[in-house]
Design an enzyme around this catalytic site. Structure first.
Site, PDB file in Angstrom:
ATOM      1  N   CYS A  63       0.832  -1.206   0.000  1.00 31.84           N
ATOM      2  CA  CYS A  63       0.000   0.000   0.000  1.00 31.84           C
ATOM      3  C   CYS A  63       0.868   1.258   0.000  1.00 31.84           C
ATOM      4  O   CYS A  63       1.850   1.347   0.744  1.00 31.84           O
ATOM      5  CB  CYS A  63      -0.923   0.017   1.219  1.00 31.84           C
ATOM      6  N   HIS A  64       0.472   2.236  -0.815  1.00 34.46           N
ATOM      7  CA  HIS A  64       1.185   3.510  -0.863  1.00 34.46           C
ATOM      8  C   HIS A  64       0.744   4.411   0.296  1.00 34.46           C
ATOM      9  O   HIS A  64      -0.454   4.486   0.587  1.00 34.46           O
ATOM     10  CB  HIS A  64       0.900   4.244  -2.181  1.00 34.46           C
ATOM     11  N   GLU A  99      -7.587   0.958   2.657  1.00 34.34           N
ATOM     12  CA  GLU A  99      -7.661   1.764   3.877  1.00 34.34           C
ATOM     13  C   GLU A  99      -9.024   1.611   4.556  1.00 34.34           C
ATOM     14  O   GLU A  99      -9.114   1.449   5.779  1.00 34.34           O
ATOM     15  CB  GLU A  99      -7.398   3.234   3.545  1.00 34.34           C
ATOM     16  N   ASP A 113     -12.740  -8.102  20.751  1.00 39.26           N
ATOM     17  CA  ASP A 113     -11.949  -8.161  21.984  1.00 39.26           C
ATOM     18  C   ASP A 113     -12.735  -7.663  23.194  1.00 39.26           C
ATOM     19  O   ASP A 113     -12.619  -8.217  24.294  1.00 39.26           O
ATOM     20  CB  ASP A 113     -10.684  -7.338  21.807  1.00 39.26           C
TER      21      ASP A 113
END
Length: 302
Positions: A63-64, A99, A113
């Protein structure tokens, strides 16, 4: 990492979702009433999604790094599930799908969690891209294989056979990428009258798109803009402004190109530089979005 230096900045958007499925109405009640022992899962998940979106390039190798200019994290409870939605915007050269998905994934993990002490059967399901906008997928809507085109190389040396043409062939290859295959390719002299008569012949032959390459520089024989400009009925300044701006980001002398563009009758005319690299950059900057003009009706164009 994939080379994206040839791409242009555009508005990119993506929406991704993730589903956290609980096993009881008691768990859902605890979520809604903010009584989960570890805290408010919505606020913790939202904060974690924001961090994840901004840190995507740190954990996904290909990823950039890119500027994140908007992120929205929302939640919806449906039956025994919580649906997380992450929307991300940027103005950049590549999209933000990963993203958005990374943000949704991490938000779901945080929710898992926080819920596992009260629900041993909670599951993360269906992390997926819901929507994306911008970039190549949006530009494809401009492609029109019915366009009749002409590529005119203005070069004394190529016309005399002293030098092989590469720029005109690069334009033809570029047009073929966008399904434009009806192309009249020819090489002419750097001559004012020849350039004008060639354009007039193209108009009379009902050519939709004429692309000249060469003769846009500063030498005495560079007369393509002077020959073409009088035949343009309606100039479109933004076309060559875009090409020069794109080129200027890659080579400092791009500002010296004097190309013009616009409609001559119903024919769209472009005048590109003479080097292979410069025309390839111009094609990257202008296509396929420039083909939108052919989707407009005559009244809108003229």
């Amino acid at each position: 990492m994939v080379d994206i230096t040839h791409k242009s900045f555009t508005l990119r958007k993506a929406i991704a979702t993730a589903t956290v499925k609980t096993s009881s109405t008691e768990t859902i009640s605890a979520i809604e009433n903010r009584t989960v022992p570890k805290g408010d899962i919505f606020e913790f998940s939202r904060a974690s999604a924001l961090f994840a979106v901004k840190k995507t390039s740190d954990v996904i190798p290909d990823c950039h790094p890119l500027p994140i200019e908007f992120t929205s994290v929302t939640f919806k409870i449906k039956d025994l599930s919580v649906i997380i939605s992450v929307e991300v915007h940027t103005i950049y050269k590549t999209g933000v799908e990963v993203e958005a998905m990374h943000g949704a994934s991490v938000a779901a993990l945080v929710m898992y969690d926080m819920l596992k002490p009260i629900d041993k059967h909670v599951e993360i399901q269906n992390i997926r891209l819901l929507e994306k906008k911008g970039g190549k997928s949006d530009s494809n809507k401009f492609i029109n294989s019915d366009i009749k085109a002409a590529v005119i190389v203005c070069s004394d040396s190529a016309f005399r056979g002293e030098k092989e043409d590469t720029s005109g062939k690069a334009i033809c290859a570029g047009l073929e990428k966008y399904q434009i295959t009806d192309v009249n390719y020819q090489i002419i002299e750097d001559d004012f009258n020849t350039i004008q008569s060639t354009l007039i012949n193209c108009k009379e032959s009902n050519v939709d798109l004429v692309i000249f390459t060469g003769g846009t520089g500063l030498s005495a024989r560079d007369v393509t803009p002077e020959a073409v400009a009088p035949l343009i009925d309606r100039e479109i300044p933004g076309i060559m402004e875009t090409a020069r701006s794109y080129g200027q980001q890659r080579i400092k002398t791009a500002m010296l190109s004097r190309g013009v563009a616009g409609f001559s009758g119903k024919t769209l005319v472009l005048t590109l530089p003479g080097s292979k690299k410069a025309v390839e950059e111009s094609m990257e900057a202008l296509f396929p979005q420039i083909l939108h003009v052919f989707q407009l009706n005559d009244n809108q164009i003229h």
